[in-house]
Enzyme design. Structure first.
Site, PDB file in Angstrom:
ATOM      1  N   CYS A 194       0.819  -1.226   0.000  1.00 18.97           N
ATOM      2  CA  CYS A 194       0.000   0.000   0.000  1.00 18.97           C
ATOM      3  C   CYS A 194       0.851   1.274   0.000  1.00 18.97           C
ATOM      4  O   CYS A 194       0.340   2.359  -0.260  1.00 18.97           O
ATOM      5  CB  CYS A 194      -0.941   0.020   1.201  1.00 18.97           C
ATOM      6  SG  CYS A 194      -2.188  -1.264   1.111  1.00 18.97           S
ATOM      7  N   ASN A 247      -9.936   0.791  -0.147  1.00 21.61           N
ATOM      8  CA  ASN A 247      -8.467   0.766  -0.127  1.00 21.61           C
ATOM      9  C   ASN A 247      -7.971   0.152  -1.434  1.00 21.61           C
ATOM     10  O   ASN A 247      -8.099  -1.052  -1.641  1.00 21.61           O
ATOM     11  CB  ASN A 247      -7.996  -0.043   1.085  1.00 21.61           C
ATOM     12  CG  ASN A 247      -6.482  -0.075   1.220  1.00 21.61           C
ATOM     13  OD1 ASN A 247      -5.754   0.305   0.300  1.00 21.61           O
ATOM     14  ND2 ASN A 247      -6.006  -0.535   2.360  1.00 21.61           N
ATOM     15  N   HIS A 295      -2.830   7.874   2.139  1.00 17.86           N
ATOM     16  CA  HIS A 295      -3.298   6.566   1.678  1.00 17.86           C
ATOM     17  C   HIS A 295      -4.707   6.360   2.218  1.00 17.86           C
ATOM     18  O   HIS A 295      -4.995   6.666   3.377  1.00 17.86           O
ATOM     19  CB  HIS A 295      -2.353   5.486   2.202  1.00 17.86           C
ATOM     20  CG  HIS A 295      -2.852   4.099   1.968  1.00 17.86           C
ATOM     21  ND1 HIS A 295      -3.329   3.681   0.753  1.00 17.86           N
ATOM     22  CD2 HIS A 295      -2.965   3.026   2.808  1.00 17.86           C
ATOM     23  CE1 HIS A 295      -3.707   2.411   0.844  1.00 17.86           C
ATOM     24  NE2 HIS A 295      -3.507   1.995   2.079  1.00 17.86           N
TER      25      HIS A 295
HETATM   26  O1  UT7 Z   1      -3.624  -0.487   3.604  1.00 19.75           O
HETATM   27  C1  UT7 Z   1      -2.881  -1.203   4.530  1.00 19.75           C
HETATM   28  C2  UT7 Z   1      -3.173  -0.724   5.847  1.00 19.75           C
HETATM   29  N1  UT7 Z   1      -4.356  -1.353   6.390  1.00 19.75           N
HETATM   30  C3  UT7 Z   1      -5.052  -0.704   7.272  1.00 19.75           C
HETATM   31  O2  UT7 Z   1      -4.741   0.417   7.561  1.00 19.75           O
HETATM   32  C4  UT7 Z   1      -6.166  -1.402   7.990  1.00 19.75           C
HETATM   33  C5  UT7 Z   1      -6.064  -1.117   9.456  1.00 19.75           C
HETATM   34  N2  UT7 Z   1      -7.102  -1.738  10.274  1.00 19.75           N
HETATM   35  C6  UT7 Z   1      -8.379  -1.329  10.213  1.00 19.75           C
HETATM   36  O3  UT7 Z   1      -8.722  -0.479   9.422  1.00 19.75           O
HETATM   37  C7  UT7 Z   1      -9.372  -1.899  11.212  1.00 19.75           C
HETATM   38  O4  UT7 Z   1      -8.678  -2.649  12.182  1.00 19.75           O
HETATM   39  C8  UT7 Z   1     -10.481  -2.771  10.553  1.00 19.75           C
HETATM   40  C9  UT7 Z   1     -11.409  -1.912   9.762  1.00 19.75           C
HETATM   41  C10 UT7 Z   1      -9.830  -3.822   9.667  1.00 19.75           C
HETATM   42  C11 UT7 Z   1     -11.285  -3.495  11.642  1.00 19.75           C
HETATM   43  O5  UT7 Z   1     -11.818  -2.542  12.559  1.00 19.75           O
HETATM   44  P1  UT7 Z   1     -11.728  -2.821  14.134  1.00 19.75           P
HETATM   45  O6  UT7 Z   1     -12.414  -1.698  14.796  1.00 19.75           O
HETATM   46  O7  UT7 Z   1     -10.265  -3.024  14.447  1.00 19.75           O
HETATM   47  O8  UT7 Z   1     -12.584  -4.110  14.315  1.00 19.75           O
HETATM   48  P2  UT7 Z   1     -12.154  -5.560  14.879  1.00 19.75           P
HETATM   49  O9  UT7 Z   1     -11.251  -6.245  13.935  1.00 19.75           O
HETATM   50  O10 UT7 Z   1     -11.696  -5.418  16.288  1.00 19.75           O
HETATM   51  O11 UT7 Z   1     -13.545  -6.285  14.900  1.00 19.75           O
HETATM   52  C12 UT7 Z   1     -14.601  -5.865  15.766  1.00 19.75           C
HETATM   53  C13 UT7 Z   1     -15.772  -6.795  15.586  1.00 19.75           C
HETATM   54  C14 UT7 Z   1     -15.412  -8.259  15.740  1.00 19.75           C
HETATM   55  O12 UT7 Z   1     -16.496  -8.904  16.360  1.00 19.75           O
HETATM   56  P3  UT7 Z   1     -16.447  -9.255  17.941  1.00 19.75           P
HETATM   57  O13 UT7 Z   1     -15.233 -10.116  18.122  1.00 19.75           O
HETATM   58  O14 UT7 Z   1     -16.311  -7.925  18.635  1.00 19.75           O
HETATM   59  O15 UT7 Z   1     -17.734  -9.943  18.180  1.00 19.75           O
HETATM   60  C15 UT7 Z   1     -15.311  -8.757  14.330  1.00 19.75           C
HETATM   61  O16 UT7 Z   1     -15.598 -10.127  14.192  1.00 19.75           O
HETATM   62  O17 UT7 Z   1     -16.295  -6.662  14.273  1.00 19.75           O
HETATM   63  C16 UT7 Z   1     -16.403  -7.940  13.643  1.00 19.75           C
HETATM   64  N3  UT7 Z   1     -16.187  -7.763  12.215  1.00 19.75           N
HETATM   65  C17 UT7 Z   1     -17.188  -7.480  11.367  1.00 19.75           C
HETATM   66  N4  UT7 Z   1     -18.497  -7.320  11.536  1.00 19.75           N
HETATM   67  C18 UT7 Z   1     -19.257  -7.009  10.466  1.00 19.75           C
HETATM   68  C19 UT7 Z   1     -15.017  -7.824  11.532  1.00 19.75           C
HETATM   69  N5  UT7 Z   1     -15.248  -7.584  10.239  1.00 19.75           N
HETATM   70  C20 UT7 Z   1     -16.574  -7.379  10.096  1.00 19.75           C
HETATM   71  C21 UT7 Z   1     -17.413  -7.069   9.010  1.00 19.75           C
HETATM   72  N6  UT7 Z   1     -18.723  -6.901   9.233  1.00 19.75           N
HETATM   73  N7  UT7 Z   1     -16.926  -6.914   7.748  1.00 19.75           N
END
Ligand code: UT7
Length: 325
Positions: free
Chosen positions: A115, A282, A252
């Site tokens: 990225c 992204n 980005h």
């Molecule tokens: O370009 C390269 C750089 N990449 C990035 O910058 C990405 C960086 N990371 C992020 O943007 C975020 O961490 C994400 C958007 C990927 C995830 O957001 P988060 O606030 O860190 O969520 P999480 O992974 O902690 O997930 C929270 C909850 C989980 O459920 P429980 O365990 O709390 O019950 C996940 O299972 O959200 C759930 N979850 C979803 N729910 C609905 C994860 N993905 C999804 C989804 N839809 N697509």
């Protein structure tokens, strides 16, 4: 003594026609529009249709940039494509683009910076131009990340999209460039110990397959905010620029929350930040040049504007770039 600068003389972009909304994704993935918007800011992404490749998208973006710069294909003598999703293992995507745009007199190669690949390509092109190893460089970020998605992994498959963005850089000396336009500096770093938190789990010498994206989102998020802030602050300090001097931050486009975190840390007004993540998602190496072209075409960014870029990607590899457009 005159100094050479790498000046952007044209921009272009291409997005596949096929728009996939969050609602559309939610028909087959266990997710919702509200979750995706709240956690990422993404509303939709573009996905290629059957047969469309990374070099196809790149060539379209390149043609638009050449048209805007009023150049013929052979006016360019360096082509660099930043991509993590090339058409083939080899040859480079850049040589495919070279052929598709009808260039027969340049050197073409790819760079791999995930990225952050566009910033790597910009840095390399700038070195070629200022060392007089080339006169005009076509720098493209192009990705077909839809082919790297595991559609059963909802934590990654909702985040990415396909697209391409291109810029043409020309080496200009002080007499051609009295207003000091051009790339001022690029600050980049990498840390290979973070492989596990963001990678594609395949490749020619491991599985013999392309692999799919694997990411520990929360970990990447934490690294993104701290590393991007540190890089931006160090670049501004190095070139004696204060955040108020900036006309634009073009980051980005991975997640609106990371962008917003950066904006607050730099104390920038909201209207100084170019945000395309809602409509592009992204697009990895394509995201910055796509956002740049978008803002230029919208009449926001003007010649002479001072711009800061920042990006982080799998490696991890990260950094920032300062330029006068
Ligand atoms: O370009 C390269 C750089 N990449 C990035 O910058 C990405 C960086 N990371 C992020 O943007 C975020 O961490 C994400 C958007 C990927 C995830 O957001 P988060 O606030 O860190 O969520 P999480 O992974 O902690 O997930 C929270 C909850 C989980 O459920 P429980 O365990 O709390 O019950 C996940 O299972 O959200 C759930 N979850 C979803 N729910 C609905 C994860 N993905 C999804 C989804 N839809 N697509």
């Amino acid at each position: 003594m005159t100094s050479l600068k790498s000046v952007i003389i044209g921009t272009g972009s291409y997005l596949p026609e096929n728009i996939v909304t969050n609602e559309k994704l939610a028909e087959t993935v266990d997710t919702s529009h509200d979750w995706i918007v709240e956690r990422t800011g993404i509303h939709q992404r573009h996905f290629v249709t059957e047969g469309q490749t990374t070099s196809d998208l790149a060539a379209e973006a390149a043609k638009e940039a050449m048209e805007i710069a009023n150049l013929k294909p052979n006016d360019i003598d360096l082509i660099i494509v930043a991509t993590a999703s090339p058409d083939y293992t080899f040859p480079s995507c850049a040589t495919r683009v070279q052929h598709k745009i009808g260039n027969t007199n340049g050197l073409a190669f790819d760079v791999a910076g995930a990225c952050a690949g566009y910033l790597v390509a910009l840095n390399v092109a700038d070195s070629f131009l200022r060392l007089k190893k080339a006169k005009r460089a076509l720098v493209i970020g192009s990705e077909v990340f839809s082919k790297l998605l595991d559609m059963s992994d909802r934590s990654t498959c909702v985040l990415f999209g396909d697209g391409a963005g291109a810029v043409i850089l020309e080496a200009q000396d002080d007499s051609q460039n009295p207003n000091g336009r051009g790339l001022i500096g690029v600050d980049m770093q990498s840390d290979g110990s973070t492989f596990n938190i963001l990678h594609a789990d395949g490749g020619p010498s491991t599985t013999g397959k392309t692999g799919k994206i694997r990411m520990v989102g929360k970990e990447v998020f934490k690294h993104a905010v701290t590393k991007l802030t540190a890089s931006a602050e160090s670049t501004l300090k190095k070139y004696n620029v204060s955040p108020e001097d900036l006309d634009w931050l073009i980051p980005h486009q991975a997640n609106i929350r990371i962008i917003e975190g950066m904006r607050r840390k730099l104390k920038l007004d909201e209207d100084k930040v170019i945000v395309t993540v809602p409509k592009h998602a992204n697009t990895s190496a394509a995201s910055i040049p796509l956002a740049l072209h978008d803002a230029v075409m919208a009449g926001k960014i003007k010649k002479g504007d001072l711009i800061l870029h920042e990006a982080i990607g799998g490696g991890l590899i990260w950094g920032s770039a300062l330029l006068r457009f």
